[in-house]
Design an enzyme around this catalytic site. Structure first.
Site, PDB file in Angstrom:
ATOM      1  N   VAL A 122       0.828  -1.211   0.000  1.00  0.00           N
ATOM      2  CA  VAL A 122       0.000   0.000   0.000  1.00  0.00           C
ATOM      3  C   VAL A 122       0.863   1.262   0.000  1.00  0.00           C
ATOM      4  CG1 VAL A 122      -1.583   1.357   1.437  1.00  0.00           C
ATOM      5  CG2 VAL A 122      -2.034  -1.048   1.007  1.00  0.00           C
ATOM      6  N   ASP A 149      10.819   3.635   5.088  1.00  0.00           N
ATOM      7  CA  ASP A 149      10.684   2.275   5.612  1.00  0.00           C
ATOM      8  C   ASP A 149      11.858   2.000   6.521  1.00  0.00           C
ATOM      9  OD1 ASP A 149       8.733  -0.245   4.506  1.00  0.00           O
ATOM     10  OD2 ASP A 149      10.435  -0.770   5.777  1.00  0.00           O
ATOM     11  N   THR A 192      -1.007  -4.140   9.708  1.00  0.00           N
ATOM     12  CA  THR A 192      -1.895  -4.331  10.865  1.00  0.00           C
ATOM     13  C   THR A 192      -2.300  -5.803  10.902  1.00  0.00           C
ATOM     14  OG1 THR A 192      -3.728  -3.553   9.469  1.00  0.00           O
ATOM     15  CG2 THR A 192      -2.804  -1.980  11.023  1.00  0.00           C
ATOM     16  N   ARG A 221      -6.461  -3.342  -4.861  1.00  0.00           N
ATOM     17  CA  ARG A 221      -6.279  -4.801  -4.851  1.00  0.00           C
ATOM     18  C   ARG A 221      -4.888  -5.114  -5.347  1.00  0.00           C
ATOM     19  NH1 ARG A 221     -10.777  -5.557  -9.176  1.00  0.00           N
ATOM     20  NH2 ARG A 221      -9.704  -3.643  -9.742  1.00  0.00           N
ATOM     21  N   ASN A 238     -14.465  -5.182   2.949  1.00  0.00           N
ATOM     22  CA  ASN A 238     -13.711  -6.435   2.838  1.00  0.00           C
ATOM     23  C   ASN A 238     -14.512  -7.627   3.350  1.00  0.00           C
ATOM     24  OD1 ASN A 238     -11.534  -5.376   1.594  1.00  0.00           O
ATOM     25  ND2 ASN A 238     -10.073  -5.730   3.241  1.00  0.00           N
ATOM     26  N   CYS A 287      -5.344  -9.537   3.555  1.00  0.00           N
ATOM     27  CA  CYS A 287      -6.440  -8.683   4.045  1.00  0.00           C
ATOM     28  C   CYS A 287      -7.670  -9.435   4.541  1.00  0.00           C
ATOM     29  CB  CYS A 287      -6.836  -7.681   2.960  1.00  0.00           C
ATOM     30  SG  CYS A 287      -5.540  -6.469   2.658  1.00  0.00           S
ATOM     31  N   LYS A 300      -7.526 -11.559   7.951  1.00  0.00           N
ATOM     32  CA  LYS A 300      -7.280 -10.751   9.162  1.00  0.00           C
ATOM     33  C   LYS A 300      -8.392  -9.714   9.371  1.00  0.00           C
ATOM     34  CE  LYS A 300      -4.311  -6.942   7.515  1.00  0.00           C
ATOM     35  NZ  LYS A 300      -5.272  -5.854   7.691  1.00  0.00           N
TER      36      LYS A 300
HETATM   37  P1  NAD Z   1       3.361  -4.539   4.102  1.00  0.00           P
HETATM   38  O1  NAD Z   1       3.681  -5.513   5.173  1.00  0.00           O
HETATM   39  O2  NAD Z   1       3.559  -4.920   2.675  1.00  0.00           O
HETATM   40  O3  NAD Z   1       4.179  -3.187   4.353  1.00  0.00           O
HETATM   41  C1  NAD Z   1       4.350  -2.572   5.580  1.00  0.00           C
HETATM   42  C2  NAD Z   1       5.715  -1.877   5.567  1.00  0.00           C
HETATM   43  O4  NAD Z   1       5.770  -0.979   6.686  1.00  0.00           O
HETATM   44  C3  NAD Z   1       6.901  -2.831   5.718  1.00  0.00           C
HETATM   45  O5  NAD Z   1       7.787  -2.636   4.634  1.00  0.00           O
HETATM   46  C4  NAD Z   1       7.528  -2.417   7.078  1.00  0.00           C
HETATM   47  O6  NAD Z   1       8.939  -2.552   7.080  1.00  0.00           O
HETATM   48  C5  NAD Z   1       7.091  -0.970   7.179  1.00  0.00           C
HETATM   49  N1  NAD Z   1       7.061  -0.410   8.555  1.00  0.00           N
HETATM   50  C6  NAD Z   1       6.429  -0.911   9.639  1.00  0.00           C
HETATM   51  N2  NAD Z   1       6.606  -0.075  10.696  1.00  0.00           N
HETATM   52  C7  NAD Z   1       7.342   0.977  10.276  1.00  0.00           C
HETATM   53  C8  NAD Z   1       7.846   2.176  10.879  1.00  0.00           C
HETATM   54  N3  NAD Z   1       7.585   2.470  12.167  1.00  0.00           N
HETATM   55  N4  NAD Z   1       8.582   3.006  10.138  1.00  0.00           N
HETATM   56  C9  NAD Z   1       8.829   2.735   8.844  1.00  0.00           C
HETATM   57  N5  NAD Z   1       8.380   1.621   8.198  1.00  0.00           N
HETATM   58  C10 NAD Z   1       7.646   0.760   8.910  1.00  0.00           C
HETATM   59  O7  NAD Z   1       1.844  -4.123   4.345  1.00  0.00           O
HETATM   60  P2  NAD Z   1       0.718  -3.791   3.247  1.00  0.00           P
HETATM   61  O8  NAD Z   1       0.237  -5.015   2.583  1.00  0.00           O
HETATM   62  O9  NAD Z   1       1.161  -2.637   2.423  1.00  0.00           O
HETATM   63  O10 NAD Z   1      -0.468  -3.306   4.210  1.00  0.00           O
HETATM   64  C11 NAD Z   1      -0.389  -2.104   4.939  1.00  0.00           C
HETATM   65  C12 NAD Z   1      -1.764  -1.764   5.475  1.00  0.00           C
HETATM   66  O11 NAD Z   1      -2.665  -1.488   4.403  1.00  0.00           O
HETATM   67  C13 NAD Z   1      -2.426  -2.882   6.285  1.00  0.00           C
HETATM   68  O12 NAD Z   1      -3.174  -2.323   7.317  1.00  0.00           O
HETATM   69  C14 NAD Z   1      -3.339  -3.537   5.280  1.00  0.00           C
HETATM   70  O13 NAD Z   1      -4.437  -4.177   5.886  1.00  0.00           O
HETATM   71  C15 NAD Z   1      -3.795  -2.350   4.460  1.00  0.00           C
HETATM   72  N6  NAD Z   1      -4.201  -2.683   3.096  1.00  0.00           N
HETATM   73  C16 NAD Z   1      -3.476  -3.564   2.375  1.00  0.00           C
HETATM   74  C17 NAD Z   1      -3.851  -3.842   1.067  1.00  0.00           C
HETATM   75  C18 NAD Z   1      -3.064  -4.824   0.249  1.00  0.00           C
HETATM   76  O14 NAD Z   1      -3.523  -5.163  -0.844  1.00  0.00           O
HETATM   77  N7  NAD Z   1      -1.911  -5.293   0.679  1.00  0.00           N
HETATM   78  C19 NAD Z   1      -4.959  -3.197   0.501  1.00  0.00           C
HETATM   79  C20 NAD Z   1      -5.663  -2.273   1.260  1.00  0.00           C
HETATM   80  C21 NAD Z   1      -5.270  -2.015   2.572  1.00  0.00           C
END
Ligand code: NAD
Length: 454
Positions: free
Chosen positions: A11, A30, A86, A154, A211, A263, A266
Site C-alpha cells: 500500500v 521504511d 496491521t 487490490r 472487505n 487482508c 485478518k
Molecule cells: P506490508 O507488510 O507490505 O508493508 C508494511 C511496511 O511498513 C513494511 O515494509 C515495514 O517494514 C514498514 N514499517 C512498519 N513499521 C514501520 C515504521 N515504524 N517506520 C517505517 N516503516 C515501517 O503491508 P501492506 O500489505 O502494504 O499493508 C499495509 C496496510 O494497508 C495494512 O493495514 C493492510 O491491511 C492495508 N491494506 C493492504 C492492502 C493490500 O492489498 N496489501 C490493501 C488495502 C489495505
C-alpha cells in the site's frame, strides 16, 4: 504539498508512487534498510503490475525518494500517511496496532508545523481517536490533525485501482483536516471520482465492511459449490445465472480454495473481534470465518481422495502458491497451510508460480521449485491448481498428462471447461462441478466427485 508515506509495502509504495505521479513531492519511509536500498537503486521489492515504471519515472524526476530517516521526512511534511502493517495479534482475532502506534509516536516527536497525520492502514474503529491521544501526549504543543483514509486497492491491479478508484473515503474530525485531504485528492476529484467525506469512525468501519462483505460472497459461493457437487449442478452455471442479476453482479463469486491473502482473513477476524468487544456480535462474519477455515483444512482431503486415498509416497505438483493471480504475496495463501499438511501426510511436493517462488522458497522447506508447470508435473500423481494465473489457463493438458505418474488434476480455481479436459487423458476434479474421468478408466462418462461437503 509535501507528503510522507510511512511504510514501503504494497500500500505504501503504490500510494507514494501514485501521489508523486500527481505532481506532489513524496518521501517514502521504511525501516527495512534493504528495501530502501533496493528502491533507491530503482528496484521494486514487490511484484505489482505497472509499479516499477511509475516509481522510476517519478524518482528520476526528483519527486519521489526513499529513506530510513523518518525524523527528517516527517519534519518536512504537510501530510503524513501511515501505511504500515496491521496483522492479526498473536493468538487473538484483534488487529495488532503496535506498528501504527509506534509510527504515531515517532511522527509526534518529529513533526514540525501544522501536520495532518492520516491512517491509510486498515485499522479498527476508534484507532484515529487513540492515535490522537498518543500524539497529543507525546507532543502537547503539537499542531496536528488525525484523519482516516482507508485504502481499497487490490494487489495485482493496485496502481490502476489507486489512479482510478470507485471512490475515495476520507474520515475527518475538523474542517482543516477535510480541506487538506480534499486538496490531496484533488487530481482524482477533478476526474469525477466520488469523495466520501465522513467521520473517522465511519471511515474505519467502511473499510472492514467492504472487505468482510466481499469475503462473505466468497464463503457463500464456496458452500453453494459444495451443494452443487452433491446434487449434480454446475456451480459455474449457477453463478452466471445468479450474478447476471444486476442487483447481485458477478464479482467475487468465483468458487475456490477459500479466501486468503493479507487482508480478508485478518480483516474478517478483526471486525468480528471489534463487534464482540462492543457487545454487538456480527454472527454472519463469525460464520464466514469458520466456513473459510473449514474449507482450507479440507483441501488436503480432496487431494488425497483424488490420488486414491493416501498421500504417502505420492508426488503432488502445486501450480501457483500466491494467494491469487498477479501478485507475489503468499500471506495467508491456501498454499501456506496446504504445503505442510500434504508433507505431513507423506507427499513429496513440486511447485511452480510465475512470480511468488522467491517468497515460497523462504517459507517452505523440501519443496522442489520448478521452472514451469510441465516440469513440476513430471512423475506427479496429481497436479493441483491453487492460483488462477492466466498462464495456467492455456496449458497443454495432453503434454502435462504425458509425464505424470497418474494423470490427475485437482483444479481449485475451475480454470478449465470440460471441453478443454476431454481427450487429454486427465482425470479432472474441480469445484462445484462433476469430475471427468477419461474413457479407459471411467465407469460412467462423468462421475460425481465424492469428497462430500467441505
Ligand atoms: P506490508 O507488510 O507490505 O508493508 C508494511 C511496511 O511498513 C513494511 O515494509 C515495514 O517494514 C514498514 N514499517 C512498519 N513499521 C514501520 C515504521 N515504524 N517506520 C517505517 N516503516 C515501517 O503491508 P501492506 O500489505 O502494504 O499493508 C499495509 C496496510 O494497508 C495494512 O493495514 C493492510 O491491511 C492495508 N491494506 C493492504 C492492502 C493490500 O492489498 N496489501 C490493501 C488495502 C489495505
Amino acid at each position: 504539498m509535501k507528503i510522507t508515506v510511512i511504510g514501503a509495502g504494497y500500500v505504501g509504495l503504490v500510494s507514494a508512487a501514485c501521489f508523486s505521479d500527481f505532481g506532489y513531492e513524496v518521501t517514502c519511509v521504511d525501516r527495512d534498510a534493504r528495501r530502501v536500498a533496493m528502491l533507491e537503486n530503482g528496484k521494486t521489492p514487490i511484484y505489482e503490475q505497472g509499479l516499477e515504471p511509475i516509481l522510476n519515472s517519478n524518482r528520476q524526476a526528483g519527486r519521489l525518494s526513499f529513506t530510513e530517516d523518518l525524523k527528517s521526512a516527517v519534519a518536512a511534511a504537510d501530510i503524513v500517511l501511515i501505511a504500515v502493517g496491521t496483522p492479526t495479534r498473536e493468538g487473538e482475532d484483534a488487529a495488532d496496532l503496535s506498528y501504527v502506534f509506534a509510527a504515531g509516536e515517532e511522527i509526534a516527536r518529529a513533526m514540525q508545523g501544522f501536520t495532518v497525520i492520516v491512517t491509510k492502514s486498515t485499522v479498527p474503529v476508534g484507532t484515529a481517536a487513540r492515535l490522537r491521544e498518543i500524539i497529543s501526549k507525546a507532543r502537547p504543543d503539537g499542531d496536528f490533525e488525525v484523519a482516516s483514509n482507508p485504502e481499497f486497492m487490490r494487489e495485482g491491479s493496485a496502481v490502476e485501482d489507486f489512479l482510478r478508484p470507485d471512490r475515495v473515503v476520507i474520515g475527518v474530525g475538523s474542517e482543516r483536516a477535510e480541506a487538506a485531504l480534499r486538496q490531496l485528492y484533488r487530481p482524482l476529484a477533478a476526474k469525477n471520482v466520488p469523495i466520501v467525506a465522513t467521520s473517522c469512525e465511519a471511515a474505519e468501519i467502511i473499510k472492514y465492511a467492504a472487505n468482510t462483505f466481499l469475503a462473505t460472497r466468497i464463503a457463500f459461493v464456496n458452500q453453494l459449490a459444495d451443494l452443487c457437487e452433491k446434487v449434480g449442478a454446475d456451480i459455474q452455471d449457477v453463478v452466471r445465472g445468479m450474478g447476471l442479476d444486476k442487483r447481485i453482479g458477478l464479482q467475487f463469486l468465483n468458487p475456490g480454495p477459500g479466501f486468503g491473502g493479507s487482508c480478508f482473513p485478518k480483516d474478517t477476524r478483526a471486525l468480528a473481534h471489534t463487534a464482540r468487544q462492543h457487545g454487538r456480535p456480527i454472527t454472519i462474519v463469525e460464520t464466514v470465518i469458520a466456513a473459510n477455515e473449514g474449507r482450507k483444512r479440507a483441501l488436503a482431503d480432496r487431494i488425497q481422495e483424488a490420488v486414491g486415498g493416501t498421500l504417502a509416497g505420492k508426488k503432488v505438483a502445486l501450480l501457483g502458491i500466491a494467494f491469487k493471480a498477479e501478485t507475489d504475496d503468499i500471506r495467508d495463501a491456501a498454499a501456506l497451510s496446504l504445503v505442510p499438511e500434504l508433507q505431513r501426510r507423506g507427499a513429496a511436493l513440486a511447485a511452480f508460480d510465475p512470480v511468488a517462488m522467491d517468497n515460497g522458497r523462504q517459507s517452505f522447506e523440501s519443496v522442489q521449485w520448478c521452472a514451469d508447470a510441465y516440469s513440476a508435473a513430471i512423475g506427479a500423481d496429481a497436479v493441483v491448481v491453487l492460483t488462477e494465473w492466466n498462464v495456467f489457463r492455456g496449458l497443454d493438458l495432453r503434454r502435462l498428462a504425458k509425464d505424470m505418474r497418474q494423470p490427475v488434476m485437482v483444479d481449485f480455481r475451475n480454470l478449465f471447461a470440460f471441453a478443454d479436459v476431454q481427450g487429454s487423458g486427465i482425470t479432472y476434479h474441480s469445484i462445484g462441478r462433476a469430475s471427468i474421468v477419461p474413457p479407459d478408466t471411467r465407469r460412467a462418462d462423468i462421475l460425481p466427485f465424492k469428497s462430500g461437503a467441505v
